[in-house]
Design an enzyme around this catalytic site. Structure first.
Site, short mmCIF file in Angstrom:
data_model
loop_
_atom_site.label_atom_id
_atom_site.label_comp_id
_atom_site.label_asym_id
_atom_site.label_seq_id
_atom_site.Cartn_x
_atom_site.Cartn_y
_atom_site.Cartn_z
N HIS A 114 -6.49 6.78 -8.81
CA HIS A 114 -6.92 7.27 -7.31
C HIS A 114 -5.63 7.59 -6.73
O HIS A 114 -5.90 8.77 -6.20
CB HIS A 114 -7.82 6.23 -6.80
CG HIS A 114 -7.04 5.01 -6.60
ND1 HIS A 114 -6.80 4.47 -7.77
CD2 HIS A 114 -6.84 4.00 -5.82
CE1 HIS A 114 -6.18 3.03 -7.56
NE2 HIS A 114 -6.18 3.07 -6.29
N ARG A 115 -4.84 6.92 -6.52
CA ARG A 115 -3.50 7.27 -5.75
C ARG A 115 -3.08 8.70 -6.51
O ARG A 115 -2.57 9.41 -5.79
CB ARG A 115 -2.62 6.21 -5.76
CG ARG A 115 -1.43 6.25 -4.78
CD ARG A 115 -1.02 4.95 -4.50
NE ARG A 115 -1.86 3.78 -4.03
CZ ARG A 115 -2.29 2.72 -4.75
NH1 ARG A 115 -1.93 2.87 -5.99
NH2 ARG A 115 -3.11 2.19 -4.34
N ASP A 165 -4.10 4.40 2.53
CA ASP A 165 -5.09 2.91 2.67
C ASP A 165 -6.10 3.33 1.67
O ASP A 165 -6.45 4.23 1.01
CB ASP A 165 -5.95 3.01 4.00
CG ASP A 165 -6.85 1.80 3.98
OD1 ASP A 165 -5.87 0.64 3.99
OD2 ASP A 165 -7.92 1.86 4.65
N LYS A 176 -1.18 5.18 -15.91
CA LYS A 176 -1.97 4.83 -14.55
C LYS A 176 -1.70 5.82 -13.54
O LYS A 176 -2.39 6.41 -12.92
CB LYS A 176 -1.62 3.55 -13.98
CG LYS A 176 -2.36 3.23 -12.79
CD LYS A 176 -2.03 1.94 -12.04
CE LYS A 176 -2.93 1.49 -10.62
NZ LYS A 176 -2.65 0.36 -9.96
N GLU A 194 -2.13 -2.63 12.83
CA GLU A 194 -3.35 -3.22 12.42
C GLU A 194 -4.53 -2.34 11.75
O GLU A 194 -4.64 -1.22 12.21
CB GLU A 194 -4.00 -4.11 13.62
CG GLU A 194 -4.96 -5.23 13.19
CD GLU A 194 -5.50 -5.81 14.40
OE1 GLU A 194 -6.63 -6.47 14.48
OE2 GLU A 194 -5.13 -5.45 15.54
N PHE A 216 -1.37 -4.20 -10.49
CA PHE A 216 -1.30 -5.13 -9.12
C PHE A 216 -2.59 -5.11 -8.66
O PHE A 216 -3.75 -4.32 -9.42
CB PHE A 216 -0.38 -4.83 -7.87
CG PHE A 216 -0.75 -3.63 -7.40
CD1 PHE A 216 -0.42 -2.24 -7.68
CD2 PHE A 216 -1.59 -3.64 -6.22
CE1 PHE A 216 -0.75 -0.94 -6.95
CE2 PHE A 216 -1.95 -2.42 -5.27
CZ PHE A 216 -1.53 -1.21 -5.78
N TYR A 246 -6.59 -5.43 -7.96
CA TYR A 246 -7.58 -5.77 -8.77
C TYR A 246 -7.65 -5.06 -10.23
O TYR A 246 -8.56 -4.93 -11.00
CB TYR A 246 -8.95 -4.98 -8.03
CG TYR A 246 -9.19 -5.63 -6.85
CD1 TYR A 246 -10.14 -6.66 -6.77
CD2 TYR A 246 -8.52 -5.19 -5.61
CE1 TYR A 246 -10.15 -7.30 -5.43
CE2 TYR A 246 -9.08 -5.87 -4.31
CZ TYR A 246 -9.94 -6.84 -4.42
OH TYR A 246 -10.06 -7.50 -3.15
P1 IMP Z 1 -4.43 -1.59 1.66
O1 IMP Z 1 -4.52 -0.25 1.37
O2 IMP Z 1 -2.96 -2.12 1.85
O3 IMP Z 1 -5.39 -2.00 2.91
O4 IMP Z 1 -4.77 -2.60 0.54
C1 IMP Z 1 -5.75 -2.19 -0.43
C2 IMP Z 1 -6.09 -3.42 -1.36
O5 IMP Z 1 -6.73 -2.67 -2.50
C3 IMP Z 1 -4.89 -3.85 -2.14
O6 IMP Z 1 -4.31 -5.02 -1.56
C4 IMP Z 1 -5.38 -4.10 -3.57
O7 IMP Z 1 -5.90 -5.39 -3.60
C5 IMP Z 1 -6.48 -3.10 -3.75
N1 IMP Z 1 -5.88 -1.81 -4.35
C6 IMP Z 1 -5.69 -0.64 -3.88
N2 IMP Z 1 -5.20 0.03 -4.84
C7 IMP Z 1 -5.18 -0.57 -6.16
C8 IMP Z 1 -4.76 -0.29 -7.30
O8 IMP Z 1 -4.33 0.71 -7.80
N3 IMP Z 1 -4.92 -1.23 -8.38
C9 IMP Z 1 -5.39 -2.49 -7.88
N4 IMP Z 1 -5.80 -2.72 -6.70
C10 IMP Z 1 -5.49 -1.81 -5.61
#
Ligand code: IMP
Length: 200
Positions: free
Chosen positions: A180-181, A69, A175, A40, A152, A154
């Site tokens: 950021h990643r 995250d 990309k 969670e 994917f 946003y």
């Molecule tokens: P989590 O990190 O799994 O909690 O999800 C983060 C959420 O932020 C994802 O489901 C996307 O909606 C958004 N997100 C995170 N990284 C990206 C990206 O590289 N592109 C677009 N949306 C992102």
């Protein structure tokens, strides 16, 4: 070095794998390890959530474990959706639902007030103790309509003026260089190399 990646998001997995494989790391998925637990994400920060996820999965698989995250911070919305990015439009909503909700929240807001950033926090925890936490960010603005079919989440709304493209208009090669990643993974690989050197 073998590393278990604690994500079920195929988009993220692909990006993380491409970058870590490039530096010679073996990336293993949760499915390959037969791990079927959901952690969670109830932390108030990206750091808390990433560390919690990595730690709980490492305690099950006893391998070096990575968790990320990430999310989108929109300045006009005081940093929202932030850690709630995945759940912004409810639990069972789609990427399109989330993008539409964001467009609605920014209705009538001019371009100069639509600044935003993607944030990725990556935590790696080691079975013998120790952890690494890194953060990467990528600045942009929220476009007035979704454009592009790559990536994917946003991506179709995240416009980067210096490339005159949304992230969804970029191919994965670009990309994976600027996101950021990618930035967080770059910092991580530097730290992992330092750990490897220490152990030699
Ligand atoms: P989590 O990190 O799994 O909690 O999800 C983060 C959420 O932020 C994802 O489901 C996307 O909606 C958004 N997100 C995170 N990284 C990206 C990206 O590289 N592109 C677009 N949306 C992102």
């Amino acid at each position: 070095m073998k590393i278990v990646v604690a994500t079920r998001n195929q988009g993220k997995m692909k990006e993380i794998k491409a970058i870590l494989n490039d530096v010679g790391m073996e990336v293993v998925s949760l499915d390959a390890m037969n791990i079927d637990i959901d952690v969670e994400e109830d932390g108030e920060t990206f750091e808390e959530n990433a560390l919690k996820k990595a730690t709980e999965i490492m305690e099950v698989c006893h391998e070096i474990t990575l968790a990320d995250d990430s999310g989108l911070e929109v300045d006009y919305l005081n940093g929202e959706p932030g850690v709630y990015s995945a759940r912004y439009a409810g639990e069972n909503a789609t990427d399109e639902d989330r993008n539409q909700k964001l467009l609605k929240a920014l209705e009538g807001v001019p371009l100069e007030k639509r600044s935003a950033r993607f944030v990725s926090v990556i935590a790696v925890v080691f079975p013998e103790g120790g952890k690494i936490i890194v953060r990467g960010t990528c600045e942009g603005v929220i476009h007035f309509e979704p454009i592009g079919r790559h990536g994917f989440g946003y991506d179709p709304l995240f416009y980067m003026p210096e490339y005159d493209k949304t992230m969804a208009q970029m191919d994965s090669k670009l990309k994976n260089k600027i996101s950021h990643r990618a930035k967080a993974l770059q910092l991580l690989t530097e730290e992992l190399k330092a750990v490897g050197t220490e152990q030699e």
